[in-house]
Design an enzyme around this catalytic site. Structure first.
Site, mmCIF file in Angstrom:
data_model
loop_
_atom_site.group_PDB
_atom_site.id
_atom_site.type_symbol
_atom_site.label_atom_id
_atom_site.label_comp_id
_atom_site.label_asym_id
_atom_site.label_seq_id
_atom_site.Cartn_x
_atom_site.Cartn_y
_atom_site.Cartn_z
ATOM 1 N N HIS A 94 -6.811 -6.248 -0.214
ATOM 2 C CA HIS A 94 -5.689 -5.335 0.025
ATOM 3 C C HIS A 94 -4.677 -5.913 1.007
ATOM 4 C CE1 HIS A 94 -3.832 -1.521 -0.633
ATOM 5 N NE2 HIS A 94 -3.900 -1.143 0.630
ATOM 6 N N ASP A 117 -8.680 -6.621 -4.514
ATOM 7 C CA ASP A 117 -7.943 -5.507 -3.923
ATOM 8 C C ASP A 117 -8.617 -4.170 -4.236
ATOM 9 O OD1 ASP A 117 -5.960 -4.007 -2.720
ATOM 10 O OD2 ASP A 117 -4.333 -4.773 -3.971
ATOM 11 N N SER A 162 0.846 -1.189 0.000
ATOM 12 C CA SER A 162 0.000 0.000 0.000
ATOM 13 C C SER A 162 0.891 1.251 0.000
ATOM 14 C CB SER A 162 -0.948 -0.050 1.208
ATOM 15 O OG SER A 162 -1.980 0.888 1.072
#
Length: 350
Positions: free
Chosen positions: A321, A294, A150
């Site tokens: 995610h 995701d 991320s």
């Protein structure tokens, strides 16, 4: 006779080199948990590393797990402003493979110093912070890997673009190379997949900047987080994840990412971030990890793996995610294979 001697010689060399490699692997495994020769034995691997910044010197928290002179993986957490706790599930996978890894809370995060100065929250300063951490840990391009997920993926890309000469391998997990492309995917693909009434309510809250409304949070958790952040019922989320969210530095998060969960919006400093045109300059072996569910477009991430010079793509078909938690049977074998392939000189790009 000469041919027989030659064949015997080749076999002997092959056998000897294999024995040497096996001896090295056995030695690494035998000494993996030996802290006796390390300066962080008393703290169990924890070091508070001083970081020089334009606003003074601060300390960041790191914890090294294991000993492996050939593979050292620095874990860059997401957020921004979250913590290393997002990676605690790695304890169940990396030690069995004798992989050394370093937990690390970036400046501003819970276990590190948290100066109240927004001028510190820039990509360029975070890159220099990672470089100072690397030097302090004694890592170099013979053993140093970065795994960023991320926001940590943004930081990993930015670090590689400036300091790839210090890397042995790069892992970009669950992060696209463009904030505008991420915003578009959230608005045009993920949002409309929600029930229309729910999506309309969420957009109304965001239009009114009513981000702290309990109903807004409830809708996100019920319809969005459990689909695209971590695909488990909320009451089954791992304790480490709940702890990480409890420890978030909201000031850093909102300043860089913004208050919305549908892309990077408002006046967030990362809103226009985009390195798609620079990916082709990354030559270090690179693994890009995407997931079917995701918040990031897996097709974009597959493209990223082909845009870098030596890339490989890993798709987590059941993941979102935080695919290390909801698709670990794909995530960890893929990451471990990448690390071992690069270490053994057997890495081949996709």
């Amino acid at each position: 006779m000469k041919l027989k001697v030659l064949i015997c010689s080749v076999i002997s060399v092959f056998f000897f080199s294999n024995c040497q490699e096996k001896h090295k692997e056995d030695s690494i495994k035998a000494n993996y948990l030996d802290f006796s020769k390390r300066d962080d034995q008393l703290t169990g691997g924890i070091k508070m590393i001083p970081i020089k910044t334009p606003k003074g010197t601060f300390k960041v928290w790191t914890k090294t797990v294991g000993n492996n002179p050939k593979i050292k993986v620095l874990l860059l957490h997401g957020g921004p402003g979250l913590t290393h706790e997002l990676y605690e599930c790695f304890d169940g996978y990396f030690p069995n493979e004798s992989i050394e890894y370093i937990y690390y809370d970036q400046l501003g995060s819970y276990y590190s110093d948290q100066p109240n100065d927004n001028s510190l929250w820039t990509n360029e300063r975070f890159v220099e912070e990672v470089e100072q951490v690397r030097k302090s840990l004694g890592c170099d391009n013979t053993n140093f890997y970065i795994l960023g997920q991320s926001w940590g993926g943004i930081l990993a890309m930015e670090y590689a673009l400036k300091y790839q000469k210090n890397l042995k391998g790069l892992i970009i997990s669950n992060m696209m190379a463009s904030a505008p492309a991420y915003n578009k995917y959230a608005e045009e693909v993920l949002g409309p997949k929600l029930p229309k009434a729910v999506f309309d309510q969420i957009k109304t809250f965001e239009k009114n900047k009513d981000y702290t409304n309990p109903k807004y949070t409830e809708l996100l958790f019920k319809y969005y987080y459990t689909e695209h952040i971590l695909r488990m019922p909320v009451d089954q989320w791992p304790e480490s994840i709940n702890r990480a969210f409890k420890h978030i530095n909201s000031n850093v998060y909102v300043y860089m990412q913004g208050p919305s969960e549908f892309g990077i919006t408002g006046n967030a400093s990362l809103k226009n971030w985009d390195v798609t045109a620079k990916l082709k300059t990354i030559s270090v072996p690179t693994l890009v990890i995407g997931a079917k569910y995701d918040t990031m477009d897996p097709k974009h991430m597959e493209w990223m793996s082909k845009e870098v010079q030596n890339g490989r793509f890993l798709l987590c078909p059941n993941g979102s995610h935080l695919s290390q938690y909801d698709d670990p049977t794909t995530y960890f074998p893929g990451v471990i294979k990448f690390l071992k392939d690069v270490d053994n000189g057997e890495f081949k790009k996709a």
